[in-house]
Write an enzyme that holds these catalytic residues in place. Structure first.
Site, mmCIF file in Angstrom:
data_model
loop_
_atom_site.group_PDB
_atom_site.id
_atom_site.type_symbol
_atom_site.label_atom_id
_atom_site.label_comp_id
_atom_site.label_asym_id
_atom_site.label_seq_id
_atom_site.Cartn_x
_atom_site.Cartn_y
_atom_site.Cartn_z
ATOM 1 N N SER A 48 0.848 -1.168 0.061
ATOM 2 C CA SER A 48 -0.105 0.051 0.151
ATOM 3 C C SER A 48 1.047 1.596 0.004
ATOM 4 C CB SER A 48 -1.042 0.032 1.027
ATOM 5 O OG SER A 48 -1.828 -1.082 1.110
ATOM 6 N N ASN A 49 1.921 1.197 0.724
ATOM 7 C CA ASN A 49 2.795 2.344 0.690
ATOM 8 C C ASN A 49 3.659 2.592 -0.588
ATOM 9 O OD1 ASN A 49 2.952 3.633 3.530
ATOM 10 N ND2 ASN A 49 2.528 1.418 3.725
ATOM 11 N N LYS A 172 -0.999 -10.954 5.816
ATOM 12 C CA LYS A 172 -0.581 -9.668 6.512
ATOM 13 C C LYS A 172 -2.138 -9.039 7.145
ATOM 14 C CE LYS A 172 1.130 -4.967 6.025
ATOM 15 N NZ LYS A 172 1.238 -3.768 5.094
#
Length: 310
Positions: A48-49, A172
């Site tokens: 996502s980052n 995760k």
């Protein structure tokens, strides 16, 4: 049956761009070198980052290959690359898994499809993950992050059932549900050593370890890789009070970074480590340096100083 990723700290690496929004691979190399020397177990590329939705397929491969080469040179001998490969269709997700493998990734991290949220019932999502696992050349981890999947939140029963596929080797949990994490790590349906559940944020790193996690995949580790590795060492040495104190600092820092967002994390790297430039691809905008004044600066600077001492 494929083996899961090694236990440890994993960094969801941010993407770096020049002012014209082209990839800044030199900044990426500098960043990954610092992370690798910090002793992390591996990197997540295009999580996502990593601004994966903003990258072309060819750019994804270029970033993976660049990071893998640096990690191989400076990282731990068994350090691995996990590539974010989630897409809305089964077909494109399989393609991303294949391309990630070709570029040098050892694992794929896959989100639930979510565009047609109403159609994404449990049997549909289960078939999606089974189809991906059956076609992917590398093992996959299920990525549960309701904030980016229209609220779809996979429960512990779903994940335990999915783990029966020999090519699904972990998950995760960015949902922050430590009860779910505990249930998964102690589920009798999962053969010990075949499935790795990771905490998805620094905010509950220590809590996840107590629950039996395989470590953490944490955005704040972009800033503080050595501090995260140190917390894991303290926990393993039975120094719970010291680990709690460090967790308190990480929780405070994680909250500051969450409020600043993906672009804010890159702005923090520029402010405190003087590389990267803080640029994102539009529509994300650069975070102004003034956002770090006051409490944010006190909290983050304190951990930067600790990071530099370790």
């Amino acid at each position: 049956m494929a083996a899961p990723p090694p236990r440890g700290v994993y960094v969801p690496v941010v993407a770096f761009f020049h002012e014209d929004e082209s990839l800044d691979l030199e900044a990426l190399k500098s960043h990954v070198t610092r992370l690798a020397k910090g002793g992390v177990a591996g990197l997540v590329i295009q999580g996502s980052n990593g601004e994966a939705p903003h990258l072309l397929h060819s750019e994804r491969q270029e970033v993976i290959t660049t990071a893998a080469n640096v990690l191989r040179e400076y990282g731990q001998p068994n350090a691995v690359i996990i590539a974010g490969c989630g897409a809305q269709s089964t077909r494109e997700t399989v393609q991303l898994c294949k391309e990630a493998s070709e570029a040098g990734a050892q694992f794929a991290l896959v989100l639930s499809p979510s565009y047609w949220t109403g159609a994404m019932q449990k049997p549909t999502i289960a078939k999606f993950f089974n189809d991906i696992a059956g076609a992917s050349p590398i093992p996959i981890l299920i990525y549960n992050f309701p904030a980016v999947t229209s609220g779809i939140d996979l429960d512990s029963d779903f994940i335990a059932a999915a783990s029966s596929h020999p090519n699904i080797v972990g998950c995760k949990l960015t949902c922050g549900n430590t009860g779910k994490l505990h249930r998964i790590t102690h589920d009798g349906r999962i053969t010990p050593g075949t499935f790795a559940a990771f905490a998805g944020k620094s905010d509950f790193f220590l809590h996840g370890l107590v629950a039996g996690s395989n470590g953490v995949i944490a955005a704040a580790a972009n800033m503080f890789p050595k501090v995260h590795v140190q917390l894991l060492k303290l926990y393993d040495q039975g120094k719970l009070k010291e680990a709690q104190d460090l967790q308190t600092m990480l929780s405070d820092a994680d909250w500051q970074l969450v409020q600043l967002g993906v672009a804010g994390l890159k702005a923090a790297l520029q402010r405190y480590y003087e590389y990267g430039g803080g640029k994102s691809r539009r529509p994300l905008v650069r975070v102004d340096d003034a956002k770090f004044e006051g409490k944010a600066d006190i909290v983050l600077n304190g951990l930067v100083e600790l990071e530099n001492r370790l």
